[in-house]
Design a protein around this motif. Structure first.
Motif, PDB file in Angstrom:
ATOM      1  N   ASP A 335       0.800  -1.215   0.000  1.00  0.00           N
ATOM      2  CA  ASP A 335       0.000   0.000   0.000  1.00  0.00           C
ATOM      3  C   ASP A 335       0.841   1.279   0.000  1.00  0.00           C
ATOM      4  N   PHE A 336       1.094   1.789  -1.211  1.00  0.00           N
ATOM      5  CA  PHE A 336       1.849   3.028  -1.379  1.00  0.00           C
ATOM      6  C   PHE A 336       0.976   4.168  -1.906  1.00  0.00           C
ATOM      7  N   ASN A 337      -0.319   4.056  -1.754  1.00  0.00           N
ATOM      8  CA  ASN A 337      -1.217   5.084  -2.285  1.00  0.00           C
ATOM      9  C   ASN A 337      -0.937   6.462  -1.682  1.00  0.00           C
ATOM     10  N   ASN A 338      -0.480   6.486  -0.410  1.00  0.00           N
ATOM     11  CA  ASN A 338      -0.281   7.755   0.292  1.00  0.00           C
ATOM     12  C   ASN A 338       1.108   8.347   0.098  1.00  0.00           C
ATOM     13  N   MET A 339       1.983   7.653  -0.586  1.00  0.00           N
ATOM     14  CA  MET A 339       3.386   8.066  -0.608  1.00  0.00           C
ATOM     15  C   MET A 339       3.583   9.374  -1.383  1.00  0.00           C
ATOM     16  N   LEU A 340       4.743   9.982  -1.162  1.00  0.00           N
ATOM     17  CA  LEU A 340       5.156  11.195  -1.878  1.00  0.00           C
ATOM     18  C   LEU A 340       4.090  12.280  -1.792  1.00  0.00           C
ATOM     19  N   ASP A 341       3.716  12.594  -0.548  1.00  0.00           N
ATOM     20  CA  ASP A 341       2.803  13.693  -0.231  1.00  0.00           C
ATOM     21  C   ASP A 341       1.418  13.507  -0.815  1.00  0.00           C
ATOM     22  N   ASN A 342       0.927  12.278  -0.789  1.00  0.00           N
ATOM     23  CA  ASN A 342      -0.455  12.021  -1.208  1.00  0.00           C
ATOM     24  C   ASN A 342      -1.302  11.586  -0.018  1.00  0.00           C
ATOM     25  N   TYR A 343      -0.835  11.918   1.199  1.00  0.00           N
ATOM     26  CA  TYR A 343      -1.592  11.585   2.403  1.00  0.00           C
ATOM     27  C   TYR A 343      -2.823  12.486   2.462  1.00  0.00           C
ATOM     28  N   GLN A 344      -3.982  11.905   2.674  1.00  0.00           N
ATOM     29  CA  GLN A 344      -5.226  12.635   2.464  1.00  0.00           C
ATOM     30  C   GLN A 344      -5.442  13.776   3.453  1.00  0.00           C
ATOM     31  N   GLU A 345      -5.179  13.539   4.748  1.00  0.00           N
ATOM     32  CA  GLU A 345      -5.580  14.505   5.765  1.00  0.00           C
ATOM     33  C   GLU A 345      -4.632  15.691   5.903  1.00  0.00           C
ATOM     34  N   ILE A 346      -3.336  15.489   5.645  1.00  0.00           N
ATOM     35  CA  ILE A 346      -2.364  16.561   5.896  1.00  0.00           C
ATOM     36  C   ILE A 346      -1.291  16.569   4.815  1.00  0.00           C
ATOM     37  N   GLU A 347      -0.681  17.740   4.640  1.00  0.00           N
ATOM     38  CA  GLU A 347       0.473  17.865   3.766  1.00  0.00           C
ATOM     39  C   GLU A 347       1.711  17.463   4.559  1.00  0.00           C
ATOM     40  N   LEU A 348       2.557  16.623   3.956  1.00  0.00           N
ATOM     41  CA  LEU A 348       3.736  16.122   4.656  1.00  0.00           C
ATOM     42  C   LEU A 348       4.987  16.846   4.173  1.00  0.00           C
ATOM     43  N   PRO A 349       5.783  17.391   5.097  1.00  0.00           N
ATOM     44  CA  PRO A 349       7.024  18.044   4.685  1.00  0.00           C
ATOM     45  C   PRO A 349       8.011  17.023   4.122  1.00  0.00           C
ATOM     46  N   VAL A 350       8.892  17.488   3.267  1.00  0.00           N
ATOM     47  CA  VAL A 350       9.924  16.628   2.697  1.00  0.00           C
ATOM     48  C   VAL A 350      10.879  16.140   3.785  1.00  0.00           C
ATOM     49  N   GLU A 351      11.076  16.955   4.812  1.00  0.00           N
ATOM     50  CA  GLU A 351      12.081  16.676   5.834  1.00  0.00           C
ATOM     51  C   GLU A 351      11.572  15.675   6.872  1.00  0.00           C
ATOM     52  N   GLY A 352      12.520  14.962   7.467  1.00  0.00           N
ATOM     53  CA  GLY A 352      12.224  14.147   8.637  1.00  0.00           C
ATOM     54  C   GLY A 352      12.197  12.657   8.383  1.00  0.00           C
ATOM     55  N   PHE A 353      12.543  11.885   9.435  1.00  0.00           N
ATOM     56  CA  PHE A 353      12.420  10.429   9.435  1.00  0.00           C
ATOM     57  C   PHE A 353      11.241  10.057  10.321  1.00  0.00           C
ATOM     58  N   PHE A 354      10.455   9.070   9.908  1.00  0.00           N
ATOM     59  CA  PHE A 354       9.311   8.642  10.707  1.00  0.00           C
ATOM     60  C   PHE A 354       9.425   7.193  11.182  1.00  0.00           C
ATOM     61  N   MET A 355      10.197   6.353  10.486  1.00  0.00           N
ATOM     62  CA  MET A 355      10.258   4.936  10.847  1.00  0.00           C
ATOM     63  C   MET A 355      10.805   4.676  12.255  1.00  0.00           C
ATOM     64  N   PRO A 356      11.744   5.497  12.792  1.00  0.00           N
ATOM     65  CA  PRO A 356      12.231   5.229  14.150  1.00  0.00           C
ATOM     66  C   PRO A 356      11.156   5.332  15.229  1.00  0.00           C
ATOM     67  N   ASP A 357       9.987   5.867  14.904  1.00  0.00           N
ATOM     68  CA  ASP A 357       8.910   5.971  15.884  1.00  0.00           C
ATOM     69  C   ASP A 357       7.874   4.859  15.751  1.00  0.00           C
ATOM     70  N   LYS A 358       8.090   3.927  14.837  1.00  0.00           N
ATOM     71  CA  LYS A 358       7.108   2.880  14.587  1.00  0.00           C
ATOM     72  C   LYS A 358       7.342   1.661  15.493  1.00  0.00           C
ATOM     73  N   PRO A 359       6.261   0.902  15.814  1.00  0.00           N
ATOM     74  CA  PRO A 359       6.454  -0.346  16.567  1.00  0.00           C
ATOM     75  C   PRO A 359       7.496  -1.231  15.881  1.00  0.00           C
ATOM     76  N   TRP A 360       8.255  -1.958  16.671  1.00  0.00           N
ATOM     77  CA  TRP A 360       9.377  -2.798  16.239  1.00  0.00           C
ATOM     78  C   TRP A 360      10.561  -1.927  15.814  1.00  0.00           C
ATOM     79  N   PHE A 361      10.366  -1.032  14.849  1.00  0.00           N
ATOM     80  CA  PHE A 361      11.463  -0.187  14.391  1.00  0.00           C
ATOM     81  C   PHE A 361      11.928   0.773  15.487  1.00  0.00           C
TER      82      PHE A 361
END
Length: 496
Positions: A335-361
């Motif tokens: 499921d990559f429908n939301n990737m590259l700033d296609n997330y429906q609810e909010i605009e995502l900045p280019v900057e930042g890492f998010f995976m270190p905050d995910k369960p397991w990761f």
């Protein structure tokens, strides 16, 4: 001091050699990338000169007999339908002899996408007696479980196609995909992406089958949004509130009909032991930590692919894990429908890492070994399949391949280019009788705020390209900063 430098250099060399071997692994099957390997030209229908529907893409047609299709309430109920496939080498027309027709059980699928105007479908192929039957579709290996993904919020029609094919060149397995055009009860529905559903088979995720004698099994589980699902299990991360209240782990293999209570208990216990090792003080120990239990290569690649494409639901939702008896836990993209700033609810900045905050990761990223693997692997991939040159060329090639199918798709769904900007310009609906109806339409069908929605197909593609380039540049400049996440000074309380 010299000895420490020597050992560090030796460790770095070992990691580099492992990553190189992973990249050129002879065990990985060659990926069929549709737009590069099809023999049918987008111009094939121009020769015909007829007004009859004609396409260079395969055609799939679902005949429901006008039955209502279930699934919008997240139920697993299905209806019996007939699936007809045209996949000719000289273009496809509905008047042509089809490649085959087969019974199929269908329902709507998705989470937020369940409520889009353009629906996606879960499809199970059947025999004449109504039993599941493996069927090869559009050149993909025979199986019984399929997804018809309808790109809708993604106006480029390309995100899942590009990312799945890129992931399939990097990881041992990523679902194969094929473009097609879909009819449902003789109504044209536009461009669709036929996808392999993540399931157990020799050509997909080949985990060990059920051992009836031992009541043990290989398994595939999914971390996703919590629903009333009979396959839901209670694992260590759920028990300790590491998962939030919106998340749950479901068993996808074995399926409901084969998931006995002893097998459920085995999977909960087995996966729970893995999670306990990951969240223990010995998490980074070579002998007692996660490295003995996880296929580290797959987690490294999963991290990179989803971070690079800024696919922020990864690791929390639509996250598939699998394990064979006696094997290690792997992870599979979806499921990559939301990737590259296609997330429906909010605009995502280019900057930042998010995976270190995910369960397991969250725990994996505290280990310097894992982070070093990610950094070196990323740099290697940026020289090949993740290079900007390769990715932009793939987008251009795919757009050219889709050709006139793009225009046909937006003859049906093109109102989504103009409608959000009409609503944004004319605010009178906000206090009128139609306010609730229009808000529901906005929540269901458009990026928010409304100004984010592209006005044309070309604008959508250019925006995706620009975001991809900017994201790659930012990642190149900041990938080494991931070492801070794993530094001892940050993780003292987690380390033994």
């Amino acid at each position: 001091m010299k000895r420490k430098l020597f050992l560090f250099g030796l460790c770095f060399l070992i990691i580099a050699l492992a990553l190189t071997a992973q990249t050129v692994s002879p065990q990985r099957k060659a990926r069929v990338v549709q737009h590069r390997q099809t023999a049918v030209s987008p111009q094939v229908c121009e020769i015909n000169g007829s007004a009859e529907f004609c396409t260079h893409l395969p055609i799939l047609k679902l005949n429901t007999g006008t039955q209502a299709i279930p699934g919008e309430d997240h139920s697993h109920d299905r209806i019996l339908a007939e699936l007809t496939v045209w996949d000719g080498s000289q273009g496809n027309r509905l008047s042509d002899e089809p490649a085959f027709t087969t019974p199929a059980a269908i329902r709507y699928r998705g989470n937020s996408s369940l409520h889009f105007d353009k629906k996606s479908y879960s499809l199970v192929t059947l025999n004449d007696e109504g039993e599941k039957k493996k069927q090869s579709l559009l050149g993909m290996a025979a199986d019984e479980e399929w997804v018809l993904n309808g790109p809708f919020l993604d106006k480029t029609l390309m995100r899942n196609y590009i990312a799945m094919n890129v992931a399939g060149q990097i990881m041992d397995y990523a679902p194969n995909v094929r473009y097609c055009e879909l009819f449902v009860d003789d109504q044209y529905q536009g461009v669709y992406l036929l996808m392999e559903q993540i399931s157990r088979s020799e050509e997909r995720i080949n985990v060990t089958e059920i051992n009836e004698k031992l009541q043990k099994t290989g398994y595939i589980v999914r971390l996703d949004r919590k629903h009333d699902d009979p396959e839901q299990i209670n694992t260590f991360t759920d028990y300790t509130y590491i998962l939030d209240v919106t998340q749950a782990m479901d068993v996808k293999y074995p399926g409901t009909e084969k998931l006995t209570e002893p097998l459920r208990a085995f999977i909960e216990r087995d996966l729970g032991e893995v999670e306990k090792a990951l969240y223990s003080f010995d998490y980074d120990s070579r002998d007692f930590g996660y490295r003995q239990l996880l296929d580290v290569d797959s987690f490294v690649d999963y991290f990179i692919i989803n971070e690079f494409f800024r696919n922020v639901d990864a690791g929390s939702y639509s996250t598939y894990l699998y394990r064979s008896l006696g094997g290690k836990v792997g992870i599979c993209v979806w499921d990559f429908n939301n990737m590259l700033d296609n997330y429906q609810e909010i605009e995502l900045p280019v900057e930042g890492f998010f995976m270190p905050d995910k369960p397991w990761f969250f725990m994996l990223c505290k280990d310097e070994y894992f982070i070093e693997r990610v950094i070196q692997r990323y740099k290697l991939l940026r020289q090949s399949v993740l290079s900007e040159t390769a990715l932009l060329a793939m987008i251009d090639e795919t757009q050219t391949y889709l050709g006139p199918a793009i225009e046909r798709n937006f003859e049906v769904w093109g109102y989504t280019f103009e409608r959000p900007h009409e609503l944004e310009t004319d605010k009178s609906w906000q206090t009128g009788d139609q306010a609730g109806t229009v808000l529901n339409e906005i929540d269901r069908n458009y990026l928010q705020p409304l100004s984010r929605n592209p006005r044309t197909y070309e604008e959508a593609v250019n925006a995706m390209k620009a975001y991809l380039s900017a994201r790659g540049t930012w990642m190149d400049e900041h990938i080494d900063s991931l070492r801070h996440v794993a530094h001892e000074s940050v993780n003292k309380k987690y380390n033994h």
